[in-house]
Design a protein around this motif. Structure first.
Motif, short mmCIF file in Angstrom:
data_model
loop_
_atom_site.label_atom_id
_atom_site.label_comp_id
_atom_site.label_asym_id
_atom_site.label_seq_id
_atom_site.Cartn_x
_atom_site.Cartn_y
_atom_site.Cartn_z
N THR A 82 50.24 55.07 75.38
CA THR A 82 49.94 56.21 74.52
C THR A 82 50.94 56.27 73.38
N GLY A 123 52.61 58.71 72.35
CA GLY A 123 53.78 59.50 72.73
C GLY A 123 54.85 58.68 73.41
N THR A 141 53.16 60.23 78.98
CA THR A 141 54.30 59.47 78.48
C THR A 141 55.26 59.05 79.59
N TYR A 168 49.52 61.75 69.50
CA TYR A 168 50.71 62.60 69.62
C TYR A 168 51.27 62.93 68.23
#
Length: 355
Positions: free
Chosen positions: A299, A301, A213, A324
């Motif tokens: 991602t 996240g 992240t 996530y």
């Protein structure tokens, strides 16, 4: 090919292709005299032992397979046949699903259809229910690669069943490369916002995304990131593009080896991603690797938890990964909250319709 996909003859693998003539009465008497009660009992015991042990010979430890014989008309549809049907310009888009993931498959397909790439999709079904459901609605776009896993055990993240499900990924992908096709692999908890093929710059062996992240500069390096605290990078194994090169095949073979070295256990509830990262790190000097841009392939996240970054990179996002977060219901809610559960309003655009 189309007629083949709609009408397939069923073949019984246990039937003999040769006619069996009736034995003569003299031969029958000889057989009965030789096979006395003791001999018959011994043969029966041997048959039972072989029947119990044979299905497990050569199988990895911990894997659970179903023992049901399929009546699916698609049971003998091969990977080679499926690839020749769906591939465009030597490339295919592949996902791997079991029955509980079908709603996510449909949502993912809507987003791909919007980009006009749905005809390239091949669904690798891990159970006969998924195989038949997809092919009933979309003939020829699903294939099952034996043996069949226990679908009921593959749902919960962190479980041994989930590990067994994801651990088959590199072997499936390797089979595709060995048949001469390039393959884009996606998990189905993803949504396309643009065409990812436009971002496959150059002619590298393996393309992948970072699962970290930490925000990267827009002009970040495309090399494999350095190892993290666990001694390896944190590359996501859920979005990969591979060309049918020796380098890409080497990565997949190493991935399979690493999974055998690091199997699931009650103390180490692993998945396939750490093994993928070890494989990348151990082959980096031999393989042409390419890290895709973070702004295009963030991602979950980062995308779902950093609103400032999302605003700063607006218009750059290509594939959104709903990771996530654990749990089907939670993933669906988050997709809905962000306007990415597309099947609510656009199910008609999926080749599977309302499923």
């Amino acid at each position: 090919m189309s007629s083949f996909l709609h009408q397939r003859s069923l073949h019984n693998p246990f039937s003999s292709p040769f006619p069996v003539s009736a034995p003569s009465s003299s031969n029958s008497k000889k057989t009965l005299s030789v096979l006395g009660p003791t001999t018959l009992l011994a043969l029966l015991s041997l048959i039972v032992i072989v029947g119990v042990l044979c299905p497990w010979v050569g199988m990895p430890n911990g894997f659970s397979f179903t023992s049901l014989t399929s009546t699916s008309k698609w049971a003998h549809y091969t990977l080679e046949q499926a690839l020749s049907f769906v591939a465009k310009n030597g490339s295919v888009i592949v996902c791997i699903v079991s029955q509980p993931y079908l709603p996510f498959l449909n949502n993912w397909l809507v987003s791909i259809a919007i980009q006009k790439r749905q005809d390239m999709v091949l669904v690798v079904a891990e159970d006969y229910a998924s195989l038949d459901r997809v092919n009933d609605l979309w003939p020829g776009h699903a294939v099952l690669i034996p043996p069949v896993l226990d679908a009921e055990a593959a749902h919960k993240f962190g479980s041994q069943g989930f590990f067994n499900f994801t651990a088959r990924r590199p072997s499936h992908l390797l089979k595709i490369l060995e048949l001469g096709y390039s393959v884009m692999y996606n998990d189905v908890d993803m949504v396309w916002l643009a065409d990812p093929f436009l971002y496959l710059q150059g002619n590298h062996d393996v393309y992948f995304t970072d699962d970290m992240t930490t925000i990267k500069p827009l002009n970040h390096s495309h090399d494999l990131p350095p190892p993290g605290k666990k001694g390896r990078p944190y590359i996501c194994s859920c979005m990969i593009f591979l060309r049918p090169t020796d380098g890409a095949k080497l990565v997949l073979k190493k991935w399979i080896e690493e999974l055998q070295i690091q199997p699931w256990s009650k103390t180490v509830k692993s998945n396939d991603q750490p093994a993928f990262n070890w494989a990348l790190m151990k082959t980096t000097k031999e393989v042409d690797l390419y890290l895709l841009p973070q702004a295009a392939f963030p991602t979950g996240g980062l995308y779902f938890k950093n609103k400032t970054w999302v605003k700063e990179t607006k218009g750059m996002h290509v594939i959104i990964h709903n990771n996530y977060i654990v749990g089907f219901e939670k993933k669906i809610k988050r997709f809905r909250d962000y306007g990415l559960w597309l099947v609510d309003d656009h199910a008609h655009e999926s080749p599977l319709g309302g499923l």
